[in-house]
Design a protein around this motif. Sequence first.
Motif, PDB file in Angstrom:
ATOM      1  N   ALA A 105       0.837  -1.205   0.000  1.00  0.00           N
ATOM      2  CA  ALA A 105       0.000   0.000   0.000  1.00  0.00           C
ATOM      3  C   ALA A 105       0.871   1.253   0.000  1.00  0.00           C
ATOM      4  O   ALA A 105       0.572   2.235  -0.699  1.00  0.00           O
ATOM      5  N   MET A 106       1.981   1.229   0.749  1.00  0.00           N
ATOM      6  CA  MET A 106       2.907   2.372   0.765  1.00  0.00           C
ATOM      7  C   MET A 106       3.556   2.572  -0.602  1.00  0.00           C
ATOM      8  O   MET A 106       3.733   3.710  -1.057  1.00  0.00           O
ATOM      9  N   ARG A 107       3.905   1.462  -1.275  1.00  0.00           N
ATOM     10  CA  ARG A 107       4.501   1.574  -2.613  1.00  0.00           C
ATOM     11  C   ARG A 107       3.519   2.215  -3.594  1.00  0.00           C
ATOM     12  O   ARG A 107       3.895   3.056  -4.409  1.00  0.00           O
ATOM     13  N   LEU A 108       2.264   1.788  -3.529  1.00  0.00           N
ATOM     14  CA  LEU A 108       1.262   2.374  -4.417  1.00  0.00           C
ATOM     15  C   LEU A 108       1.075   3.867  -4.118  1.00  0.00           C
ATOM     16  O   LEU A 108       0.926   4.686  -5.041  1.00  0.00           O
ATOM     17  N   LEU A 109       1.099   4.226  -2.846  1.00  0.00           N
ATOM     18  CA  LEU A 109       0.930   5.619  -2.472  1.00  0.00           C
ATOM     19  C   LEU A 109       2.091   6.470  -2.993  1.00  0.00           C
ATOM     20  O   LEU A 109       1.881   7.591  -3.488  1.00  0.00           O
ATOM     21  N   ASP A 110       3.306   5.941  -2.904  1.00  0.00           N
ATOM     22  CA  ASP A 110       4.463   6.669  -3.439  1.00  0.00           C
ATOM     23  C   ASP A 110       4.355   6.838  -4.952  1.00  0.00           C
ATOM     24  O   ASP A 110       4.733   7.876  -5.498  1.00  0.00           O
ATOM     25  N   ARG A 149     -13.406  -3.689   3.611  1.00  0.00           N
ATOM     26  CA  ARG A 149     -13.248  -2.986   4.890  1.00  0.00           C
ATOM     27  C   ARG A 149     -11.789  -3.046   5.365  1.00  0.00           C
ATOM     28  O   ARG A 149     -11.236  -2.048   5.822  1.00  0.00           O
ATOM     29  N   TYR A 150     -11.183  -4.209   5.231  1.00  0.00           N
ATOM     30  CA  TYR A 150      -9.785  -4.359   5.651  1.00  0.00           C
ATOM     31  C   TYR A 150      -8.870  -3.461   4.815  1.00  0.00           C
ATOM     32  O   TYR A 150      -8.045  -2.714   5.342  1.00  0.00           O
ATOM     33  N   ASN A 151      -9.025  -3.516   3.501  1.00  0.00           N
ATOM     34  CA  ASN A 151      -8.147  -2.748   2.610  1.00  0.00           C
ATOM     35  C   ASN A 151      -8.326  -1.247   2.793  1.00  0.00           C
ATOM     36  O   ASN A 151      -7.360  -0.475   2.747  1.00  0.00           O
ATOM     37  N   ILE A 152      -9.570  -0.815   3.002  1.00  0.00           N
ATOM     38  CA  ILE A 152      -9.824   0.630   3.110  1.00  0.00           C
ATOM     39  C   ILE A 152      -9.253   1.184   4.402  1.00  0.00           C
ATOM     40  O   ILE A 152      -8.671   2.290   4.411  1.00  0.00           O
ATOM     41  N   PHE A 153      -9.367   0.466   5.498  1.00  0.00           N
ATOM     42  CA  PHE A 153      -8.733   0.932   6.740  1.00  0.00           C
ATOM     43  C   PHE A 153      -7.212   0.969   6.583  1.00  0.00           C
ATOM     44  O   PHE A 153      -6.549   1.861   7.120  1.00  0.00           O
ATOM     45  N   VAL A 158      -2.342   4.579   5.951  1.00  0.00           N
ATOM     46  CA  VAL A 158      -1.060   4.977   5.351  1.00  0.00           C
ATOM     47  C   VAL A 158      -1.130   6.364   4.712  1.00  0.00           C
ATOM     48  O   VAL A 158      -0.134   6.833   4.142  1.00  0.00           O
ATOM     49  N   GLY A 159      -2.282   7.034   4.788  1.00  0.00           N
ATOM     50  CA  GLY A 159      -2.375   8.418   4.310  1.00  0.00           C
ATOM     51  C   GLY A 159      -2.880   8.575   2.891  1.00  0.00           C
ATOM     52  O   GLY A 159      -2.610   9.595   2.253  1.00  0.00           O
TER      53      GLY A 159
END
Length: 807
Positions: A105-110, A149-153, A158-159
């Motif tokens: 998730a952090m990699r996708l956000l970057d 629900r799990y993925n969205i939380f 992670v911002g």
Amino acid sequence: MKKLSKESKQTESGGFITFTTPTTQVHSVLNRTQCYYSSGQSESPDLEFEYSDTDKWAAELSELYSYTEGPEFALNRKCFEEEFRVHVSDKKWTELDEAQHRAHAMRLLDSLEVTAREKRLKVARAILYMAQGTFAECSSEVEVQHWMRYNIFLLLDVGTFSALVELLNMEIDNSAACSSAVRKPAISLADSTDLRVLLNIMYMMVETIQQDDPADKPEWKIIKETFRTELGSPLFNNEPISVMLFGMVTKFCSGHAPHFPMKKVLLLLWKSILFTLGGFEQLQSIKVRKREELGLPPLPEDSIRVIRSMRAASPPASASDLIEQQQKRARREHKALIKQDNLDAFNEKDPYKADDSREDEDDNDDNDNSIEAETFPLERDEVMPPPIPHPPSERVSFPKGLPWAPKVREKDIENFLESSRSKFIGYTLGSDTDTVVGLPRPIHESIKTLKQVLQHFALYFIRDIEGEEEVETCATELLYQGILPSLPQYMIALLKILLAAAPTSKAKTDSINILADVLPEEMPTTVLQSMKLGVDVNRHKEIIVKAISAILLLLLKHFKLNHIYQFEYMAQHLVFANCIPLILKFFNQNIMSYITAKNSISVLDFPYCVVHELPELTAESLEAGDNNQFCWRNLFSCINLLRILNKLTKWKHSRTMMLVVFKSAPILKRALKVKQAMMQLYVLKLLKVQTKYLGRQWRKSNMKTMSAIYQKVRHRLNDDWAYGNDLDARPWDFQAEECALRANIERFNSRRYDKSHSNPDFLPVDNCLQSVLGQRVDLPEDFQMNYDLWLEREVFSKPISWEELLQ
């Protein structure tokens, strides 16, 4: 048999009940009209509808997506899997542990921060696939919702949401896309791809997080409350997220951004307001808390719960029904006239107890709506055969007494005292409601009773409008401050879209195009494709009406609870923007057809369509629709619009007259055909406020509706709603009423929100003599030249007692 007394005859022939009639006869006629209202043949069963803030979670998710967007589910999955395989081995997403989930998730956000638009869109689609529950690895809808629900939380933690808001701001300010869309003759889904992907993720996050789930982890509950606070705070461009979305609405309506996907914007705006401010249960708890803070007693009832316990009444009879009933009456062998002594004996019972005589009636009389032919229990044995017993399952239990506690206004007490003083003493004291000298003891007791009901209402209202207490920095206050500068434009924009989405609106060349996010690039070529698109377009419009009606109602209710003038400001601008005739135009249709419309294709709804093999669609299956008794969103929209109309017109005589001028009575009467208690209640409220202006003949012809108003709508003590004897029924200056209210609102906004103090009335006054005399004042040049003359005229030639002046 004895004939009815003269007074009783006048009551029946007049078609309504006056307070000059003896009490027992009043309640007798009311009870008879109650039987009259409910004795008609049922045209349709009661609608099993439970009003709530929103529909079921799955339904709210499915309405985000148009059926035209169906192919994009697979595209989102493809984008995610391409990114996933680069960084992770052949494992599935559902097989990874929490640390690996967070790392990806952090990699996708970057990756969202890249400058290349195409790359950024692919990453956004991958994030959207996560928000959609990585459905390719799920076998059921329940499993999809679990992973959603799990993925969205995880994404929120992670911002991701803040990054999405920044991207959305970039797309809003994208002048190239706006100018390209303005020049295009026809706008389609392709013109709003980037915006739709961002809004889809944001909506999925808000809608999912606001759902309550007992199985949530403790850290998730903390994340949820933090997100709620951030969403309602001015953290995004120094304004709440709702203000940014309102800006998108006005930009779309101005014609500068016709490619904005307005349905998604409105849905996200609605859910953001609902999540940050709270729904109807939160409103009730806030109201209870504020009353406790003000030292007021608890509320006598919870409105929503009372309404839920009410049952629908039979709709007014149509012309064909009346003809049929007249024919049945003509075939009757026995005609009954009511004996006066039996009438009095009957009314020895408590008239407010709903011991309904309908339970003792013969089934053959159930279709008879006649007041004259209705007989009472004491006469049954003389003129009718014994009643046919019903099985217990068919018996309906009615609530005892009237559903609402009565209320009264200060003005009602003033009018009551004025009339009493004029009658017994011969003088008046204006607005004095305390002096009761010379009045009979029953009048004293009446005033005491009225004030007991008044006190609970008036204190709350007076303390609310004074504004002496410190301004509480709550989410409602922050939102009002954010939308205050452009609130009139926001209201006009919402009503423009509502007009375009209303089923009664005809397509015009100058109307706005609200179908930008539903029309495909290539128009349909087959009958089946055309039918599917037709269903999609109608569904699209219904969802827009649902979102706008919910937004307006929520804002009105929260502003009214926060400060009465915030509510009045918004309500007045809705009235100025022609909201009242617009809502009446909306209801000027076959409302039963609208409520039972089947503009849904359940097999194409998300998440069903991504976990099941889709059957082959046919024209017959599309035409048949689903098996639901009614369309939840359409009934929800109708109730919301009626509640908005009630809020705009309540205690506003000029606006009530707008209902009369626009001939709303027949339109509203047709809406009573919908057998749903809550909808009927708000229709009856609107009919009640204008009854006194509709004339004697209307009241005489609509006794069925009058009786329903008596049964279901709250009673105001000394309320002369059914006649026209009230002073408010006489002509007055409508414009002056609105202008006075507007002046009060402007003073409130200037005092509370105008930081520049541009209005001299609200500048602080310096009362210190030394400070005032010590100020440097620049005198004009002509005054300096004539200073000696001024001294002689204003000082030396006038006697001044300096000692008194200094004291």
